[in-house]
Design a protein around this motif. Structure first.
Motif, PDB file in Angstrom:
ATOM      1  N   LYS A 161      -9.340  60.394  57.499  1.00 45.28           N
ATOM      2  CA  LYS A 161      -9.519  60.173  56.453  1.00 45.28           C
ATOM      3  C   LYS A 161      -9.401  60.348  54.976  1.00 45.28           C
ATOM      4  O   LYS A 161      -8.891  61.706  55.219  1.00 45.28           O
ATOM      5  CB  LYS A 161     -11.582  59.947  56.357  1.00 45.28           C
ATOM      6  N   PRO A 162      -9.201  59.505  53.973  1.00 42.74           N
ATOM      7  CA  PRO A 162      -8.287  60.466  52.676  1.00 42.74           C
ATOM      8  C   PRO A 162      -9.029  61.820  51.834  1.00 42.74           C
ATOM      9  O   PRO A 162      -8.595  62.653  51.704  1.00 42.74           O
ATOM     10  CB  PRO A 162      -8.613  59.240  51.779  1.00 42.74           C
ATOM     11  N   LYS A 163     -10.809  61.638  51.850  1.00 43.03           N
ATOM     12  CA  LYS A 163     -11.461  62.882  51.473  1.00 43.03           C
ATOM     13  C   LYS A 163     -11.363  63.982  52.162  1.00 43.03           C
ATOM     14  O   LYS A 163     -11.240  64.822  51.974  1.00 43.03           O
ATOM     15  CB  LYS A 163     -12.810  61.817  51.084  1.00 43.03           C
ATOM     16  N   TYR A 164     -11.367  63.450  53.759  1.00 43.68           N
ATOM     17  CA  TYR A 164     -10.238  65.209  53.989  1.00 43.68           C
ATOM     18  C   TYR A 164      -9.666  65.660  54.207  1.00 43.68           C
ATOM     19  O   TYR A 164      -8.940  66.635  54.217  1.00 43.68           O
ATOM     20  CB  TYR A 164     -11.014  64.334  56.128  1.00 43.68           C
ATOM     21  N   ARG A 165      -8.461  64.933  54.723  1.00 44.77           N
ATOM     22  CA  ARG A 165      -7.310  64.787  54.331  1.00 44.77           C
ATOM     23  C   ARG A 165      -6.761  65.636  53.292  1.00 44.77           C
ATOM     24  O   ARG A 165      -5.832  66.383  52.756  1.00 44.77           O
ATOM     25  CB  ARG A 165      -6.333  63.514  54.153  1.00 44.77           C
ATOM     26  N   GLU A 166      -6.992  64.911  52.100  1.00 46.28           N
ATOM     27  CA  GLU A 166      -6.290  65.281  50.735  1.00 46.28           C
ATOM     28  C   GLU A 166      -7.269  67.520  50.842  1.00 46.28           C
ATOM     29  O   GLU A 166      -5.542  67.843  50.318  1.00 46.28           O
ATOM     30  CB  GLU A 166      -7.048  64.542  49.279  1.00 46.28           C
ATOM     31  N   VAL A 167      -8.293  67.216  51.089  1.00 45.71           N
ATOM     32  CA  VAL A 167      -8.092  68.956  51.007  1.00 45.71           C
ATOM     33  C   VAL A 167      -7.624  69.922  51.757  1.00 45.71           C
ATOM     34  O   VAL A 167      -7.202  71.345  51.650  1.00 45.71           O
ATOM     35  CB  VAL A 167      -9.936  68.894  50.671  1.00 45.71           C
ATOM     36  N   ILE A 168      -7.613  68.961  53.022  1.00 49.18           N
ATOM     37  CA  ILE A 168      -6.666  70.427  54.023  1.00 49.18           C
ATOM     38  C   ILE A 168      -5.825  70.075  53.684  1.00 49.18           C
ATOM     39  O   ILE A 168      -4.961  71.377  53.613  1.00 49.18           O
ATOM     40  CB  ILE A 168      -7.211  69.530  55.608  1.00 49.18           C
ATOM     41  N   ILE A 169      -4.997  68.803  53.048  1.00 44.27           N
ATOM     42  CA  ILE A 169      -3.638  69.110  52.575  1.00 44.27           C
ATOM     43  C   ILE A 169      -3.153  70.126  51.307  1.00 44.27           C
ATOM     44  O   ILE A 169      -2.599  70.987  51.315  1.00 44.27           O
ATOM     45  CB  ILE A 169      -2.524  68.134  51.924  1.00 44.27           C
ATOM     46  N   LEU A 170      -4.019  70.217  50.079  1.00 49.39           N
ATOM     47  CA  LEU A 170      -4.229  70.654  49.110  1.00 49.39           C
ATOM     48  C   LEU A 170      -4.561  72.583  49.445  1.00 49.39           C
ATOM     49  O   LEU A 170      -3.928  73.089  49.146  1.00 49.39           O
ATOM     50  CB  LEU A 170      -5.230  70.614  47.980  1.00 49.39           C
ATOM     51  N   HIS A 171      -5.174  72.582  50.932  1.00 47.87           N
ATOM     52  CA  HIS A 171      -6.056  74.089  50.830  1.00 47.87           C
ATOM     53  C   HIS A 171      -4.601  74.959  51.959  1.00 47.87           C
ATOM     54  O   HIS A 171      -4.663  75.975  51.622  1.00 47.87           O
ATOM     55  CB  HIS A 171      -7.359  74.356  51.682  1.00 47.87           C
ATOM     56  N   TYR A 172      -4.632  74.492  53.210  1.00 47.53           N
ATOM     57  CA  TYR A 172      -3.180  74.860  53.649  1.00 47.53           C
ATOM     58  C   TYR A 172      -2.422  74.570  53.738  1.00 47.53           C
ATOM     59  O   TYR A 172      -1.045  74.868  53.442  1.00 47.53           O
ATOM     60  CB  TYR A 172      -4.115  74.115  55.501  1.00 47.53           C
ATOM     61  N   PHE A 173      -1.383  72.948  53.113  1.00 53.23           N
ATOM     62  CA  PHE A 173      -0.108  72.807  52.615  1.00 53.23           C
ATOM     63  C   PHE A 173       0.558  73.748  51.376  1.00 53.23           C
ATOM     64  O   PHE A 173       1.649  74.031  50.786  1.00 53.23           O
ATOM     65  CB  PHE A 173      -0.067  71.615  52.838  1.00 53.23           C
ATOM     66  N   HIS A 174      -0.672  73.410  50.244  1.00 50.03           N
ATOM     67  CA  HIS A 174      -0.866  73.630  48.658  1.00 50.03           C
ATOM     68  C   HIS A 174      -1.154  75.187  48.785  1.00 50.03           C
ATOM     69  O   HIS A 174      -1.008  75.577  47.197  1.00 50.03           O
ATOM     70  CB  HIS A 174      -0.506  72.869  47.717  1.00 50.03           C
ATOM     71  N   ASP A 175      -1.537  75.491  49.757  1.00 49.28           N
ATOM     72  CA  ASP A 175      -2.874  76.854  49.134  1.00 49.28           C
ATOM     73  C   ASP A 175      -3.460  77.161  48.103  1.00 49.28           C
ATOM     74  O   ASP A 175      -3.712  78.117  47.044  1.00 49.28           O
ATOM     75  CB  ASP A 175      -1.160  78.405  49.106  1.00 49.28           C
ATOM     76  N   LEU A 176      -3.810  76.127  48.002  1.00 48.16           N
ATOM     77  CA  LEU A 176      -5.075  76.216  46.490  1.00 48.16           C
ATOM     78  C   LEU A 176      -6.518  76.292  46.887  1.00 48.16           C
ATOM     79  O   LEU A 176      -7.026  76.364  48.311  1.00 48.16           O
ATOM     80  CB  LEU A 176      -5.513  74.898  45.725  1.00 48.16           C
ATOM     81  N   LYS A 177      -7.070  77.567  46.472  1.00 45.81           N
ATOM     82  CA  LYS A 177      -8.371  77.871  46.748  1.00 45.81           C
ATOM     83  C   LYS A 177      -9.414  76.683  47.110  1.00 45.81           C
ATOM     84  O   LYS A 177      -9.034  75.716  45.725  1.00 45.81           O
ATOM     85  CB  LYS A 177      -8.572  79.189  45.371  1.00 45.81           C
ATOM     86  N   ILE A 178     -10.515  76.979  47.066  1.00 49.00           N
ATOM     87  CA  ILE A 178     -11.833  76.338  46.829  1.00 49.00           C
ATOM     88  C   ILE A 178     -11.985  75.608  45.168  1.00 49.00           C
ATOM     89  O   ILE A 178     -12.062  74.037  45.038  1.00 49.00           O
ATOM     90  CB  ILE A 178     -12.967  76.039  47.628  1.00 49.00           C
ATOM     91  N   THR A 179     -11.815  76.500  44.543  1.00 47.85           N
ATOM     92  CA  THR A 179     -12.611  76.345  43.041  1.00 47.85           C
ATOM     93  C   THR A 179     -10.736  74.986  42.338  1.00 47.85           C
ATOM     94  O   THR A 179     -11.312  74.405  41.651  1.00 47.85           O
ATOM     95  CB  THR A 179     -12.607  76.564  42.344  1.00 47.85           C
ATOM     96  N   GLU A 180      -9.810  75.686  42.945  1.00 49.61           N
ATOM     97  CA  GLU A 180      -8.355  75.146  42.185  1.00 49.61           C
ATOM     98  C   GLU A 180      -8.436  73.560  43.046  1.00 49.61           C
ATOM     99  O   GLU A 180      -8.585  72.217  42.242  1.00 49.61           O
ATOM    100  CB  GLU A 180      -7.203  75.356  42.625  1.00 49.61           C
ATOM    101  N   ILE A 181      -9.149  73.387  44.407  1.00 49.23           N
ATOM    102  CA  ILE A 181      -9.134  71.790  44.556  1.00 49.23           C
ATOM    103  C   ILE A 181     -10.399  71.379  44.105  1.00 49.23           C
ATOM    104  O   ILE A 181     -10.241  69.697  43.606  1.00 49.23           O
ATOM    105  CB  ILE A 181      -9.384  71.860  46.061  1.00 49.23           C
ATOM    106  N   SER A 182     -11.412  71.884  43.760  1.00 48.10           N
ATOM    107  CA  SER A 182     -12.523  71.360  42.920  1.00 48.10           C
ATOM    108  C   SER A 182     -12.261  70.841  41.944  1.00 48.10           C
ATOM    109  O   SER A 182     -12.308  69.233  41.491  1.00 48.10           O
ATOM    110  CB  SER A 182     -13.447  72.422  43.078  1.00 48.10           C
TER     111      SER A 182
END
Length: 160
Positions: free
Chosen positions: A107-128
Motif C-alpha cells: 500500500k502507498p503509505k507503507y511503500r513510501e516509508v520503506i522506500i524513504l528509509h531503506y532506499f533513500h537512507d532517511l531517518k525516522i525524523t526525516e521521514i516524519s
C-alpha cells in the motif's frame, strides 16, 4: 538539484510508476523549491524539505489526475539493485528484484516509508518531516510494511 535529482525522480516514480510523469513531477518539485527557497526556514534539513515537496507534489498529481497506479516495470528500477561485485549471480539479482517488486506492491503509505528509509537512507525524523506525519506514525507504518513484506515472502515460500 544535482544531489537530489535522481532520488526525487525515484520517489515520484514510486507514486506514478511512469517514467515521463515522474520526470515531470521531479521537474515541478525543483521549480517549487527554487520559487520557495526564501520560505525555507532551516528548521529541518534541506533534504527533508525537498522530499516533503516531492511527496506532496506526487500525491497532488495522483489525486488531481485520479491517476491509477500501475505496477513497476522491472527495467525501470534495475539500477536500484546494488551489486557488491561483478561476480553477483543471476539468482541474487533475481531475489533482489523480487524483493523490490514486493516493496512496490505494498500500500502507498507503507511503500513510501520503506522506500524513504531503506532506499533513500532517511531517518525516522526525516521521514516524519518529509511526509508531514508524526514520528510514531512513521514507525508504525515501517513496522506494518515490514510485516506485510514478511507475510508476502512467507506465503511465497509456502506456495513452493
Amino acid at each position: 538539484m544535482t544531489l537530489y535529482a535522481e532520488k526525487v525522480y525515484l520517489l515520484a516514480y514510486s507514486f506514478v510508476k511512469d517514467k515521463g510523469l515522474a520526470e515531470d513531477i521531479a521537474q515541478e518539485v525543483f521549480i517549487k523549491c527554487y520559487r520557495h527557497l526564501d520560505k525555507f526556514r532551516g528548521d529541518a534539513e534541506i533534504k527533508s524539505w525537498i522530499y516533503r515537496i516531492a511527496v506532496n507534489t506526487a500525491k497532488d498529481f495522483v489525486r488531481r489526475k485520479k491517476y491509477k497506479i500501475l505496477y513497476f516495470q522491472k527495467e525501470a528500477l534495475e539500477h536500484l539493485i546494488r551489486s557488491e561485485t561483478l561476480e553477483d549471480t543471476y539468482v541474487e539479482r533475481s531475489e533482489n528484484n523480487q524483493l523490490l517488486q514486493k516493496v512496490l506492491s505494498l500500500k502507498p503509505k507503507y511503500r513510501e516509508v520503506i522506500i524513504l528509509h531503506y532506499f533513500h537512507d532517511l531517518k525516522i525524523t526525516e521521514i516524519s518531516e518529509a511526509l508531514g506525519v508524526n514520528s510514531n506514525t512513521v514507525k508504525t507504518r515501517l513496522k506494518r510494511g515490514k510485516l506485510a513484506l514478511s507475510e508476502m515472502l512467507k506465503n511465497e515460500k509456502e506456495a513452493f
